[in-house]
Design an enzyme around this catalytic site. Sequence first.
Site, PDB file in Angstrom:
ATOM      1  N   SER A   1      -4.358   8.062   0.749  1.00 19.58           N
ATOM      2  CA  SER A   1      -3.615   7.119   1.201  1.00 19.58           C
ATOM      3  C   SER A   1      -3.722   6.224   1.479  1.00 19.58           C
ATOM      4  O   SER A   1      -3.706   5.033   2.433  1.00 19.58           O
ATOM      5  CB  SER A   1      -5.232   7.634   2.780  1.00 19.58           C
ATOM      6  OG  SER A   1      -4.630   8.742   3.403  1.00 19.58           O
TER       7      SER A   1
ATOM      8  N   LYS B   1      -9.268  -0.405   6.969  1.00 17.80           N
ATOM      9  CA  LYS B   1      -9.352   0.576   7.476  1.00 17.80           C
ATOM     10  C   LYS B   1     -10.484   0.433   7.963  1.00 17.80           C
ATOM     11  O   LYS B   1     -11.880   0.633   7.630  1.00 17.80           O
ATOM     12  CB  LYS B   1      -9.346   1.435   6.890  1.00 17.80           C
ATOM     13  CG  LYS B   1      -8.507   2.164   6.704  1.00 17.80           C
ATOM     14  CD  LYS B   1      -8.470   3.703   5.503  1.00 17.80           C
ATOM     15  CE  LYS B   1      -8.045   4.849   5.944  1.00 17.80           C
ATOM     16  NZ  LYS B   1      -7.414   5.786   4.174  1.00 17.80           N
TER      17      LYS B   1
ATOM     18  N   SER C   1      -3.010   7.472   5.166  1.00 13.93           N
ATOM     19  CA  SER C   1      -4.096   7.657   5.964  1.00 13.93           C
ATOM     20  C   SER C   1      -3.758   6.121   6.657  1.00 13.93           C
ATOM     21  O   SER C   1      -3.869   5.593   7.669  1.00 13.93           O
ATOM     22  CB  SER C   1      -5.038   7.988   6.328  1.00 13.93           C
ATOM     23  OG  SER C   1      -5.794   7.651   5.213  1.00 13.93           O
TER      24      SER C   1
END
Lengths: 100, 455
Positions: free
Chosen positions: B158, B59, B134
């Site tokens: 997330s 990420k 996310s």
Amino acid sequence: MAKKNILTKENIIHLAKLSNLQLTDEEINKYLDQLEQTVEFIKNLDELDTTGVTPTSQTTNQSNATYEDGEINEQGLSSQEALKNAKNKKNNYFNVKRIM
Amino acid sequence: MDLLGFTITKIRELIEKKTISEKEVNEYFLKRIKKYNPVLNAFVTVVDNNAKGIPLAVKDNYCTKGVRTTASSKVLDDFIPPYESTVTDRLTKKGFSIIAKANMDAWAHGASTATSDYGVTKNPWDLSRYPGGSSGGSAASVSSYLVPGAIGSDTGGSIRHPASWCGIIGLKSTYGRVSRYGLIAMGSSFDSPGPMTLSVEDNALLLRHIAGKDKFDATSSAENVSDYLREMKIARKLVVGIAESYLEGVDEQIKGRFNEVVEIISKMGHTVKKVDLLSPKYSISVYTILQRAEVSSNLARFDGVRYGNDRSHFGAEAKRRIMLGTYTLSHGYYDAFYKRAQKARTLIKNNFIKVFEDVDLIIGPNVPVTALKIGDFEKYPFYGELMDQLNEPANVSGIPSLSIPIGLNSEGLPLSMQIMGSYFNESTIYNLAYQLEKETDFFGVVKKGISNYKD
């Protein structure tokens, strides 16, 4: 549901100032509505009896972590590295707006 | 060599036997990235990793030395970290490399990737839908096999939310199990890094590499790191709890399949019993108050002086969260909101501790609905809270939880459930997940996802 006016427009402008954010009039009105909705929502915590309960700031019961005296600082950056991403620098310093 | 769908475990084995070289593996995935990333927009940056190691995506909130790290916000559009996060450092020392920085909701604020300043990531199962968030780019890239595995971060669901919507396996580790050093902070008392993979074994393998005490993160735990790969394969009969409060308001198809899985678990010889957990709605409130407070504090450092652009580059979601956080921390409201939430956090934590005296694990759905259409984010004022209502209790209490696929709905979209365990007990979670994987092959979801993206 009748609006309770928990927050005022002045509150939002004040919060924006504290947060160092420039907001447009449109944003101020939008955040006023959204913050009110959120504050309304989180009131369900009033249903829980928290009398005498100790607050939790850390969930896994860690105690203080310290370095031994004399340990080498491996995280330190050279001034060159530290300044590399700065947009405004002068003579090996960060250049900022005058504050006084 | 056709690698399509090979797990990290398998690829590592082939490299060790010299059946295939690291260079060939990297070229293979790079080719797939070139072919499919323009369609999916899973990555913000593709990295030149010199064709070394087993390639993973992380990420884009993990700092990578010398490689742009944006947290999907224009505030950090040109930020080149001068240091390496512990997670990426540990992985590269164990034979992995970072081939891409994955798209995410800006600052990890959201459950859609719609708040990314670099455009929404598409769900590989249906390009008109969100991948969830996310860590949406990480999930989409694993599901479509642009990489054999990825790392996400889970502050309020997330990792598990996009793992669910993309049909892969995603772990939120125990808070403090994995170092947060170099992970751009969102909610510092919640942020939990974790692996997102195609198999339970791969997940355990990656966790084993990234877990453990780090002197650069004072909140990382010195608790012994278990031998997950060995412990998950021990034949165990477990006691599994189910809480009614976690089934309220959940989509009928998710609930239906979840109940079937409960029956399978019973038939496998495990004991299933009802447990009494506080309603997830209290976790949402605690999370909303404390996380916003931590956001307003963590994002204060982005002033454009030392790095990045100034605060006019923050998007709407970040500004909204900063404002609420500043409000709950401000004079006169601190006791009513912040302190009250910290006390409620104690009650939620104690509730889990008590329940785990009677059961080894707790299972339940982890999302209320399957992947939504792009644009739907705007329709819900509490979109994130709504989507993560079942995920947030694990973050509020700090316990670990794994999202696993349990089939497809009538529209062909992935269904999922979560397995929650007690503090630092990822081993037992993996144990049940591994048994279920062997029993059901996760209803063919992972393989089906990959088969939609041929070489």
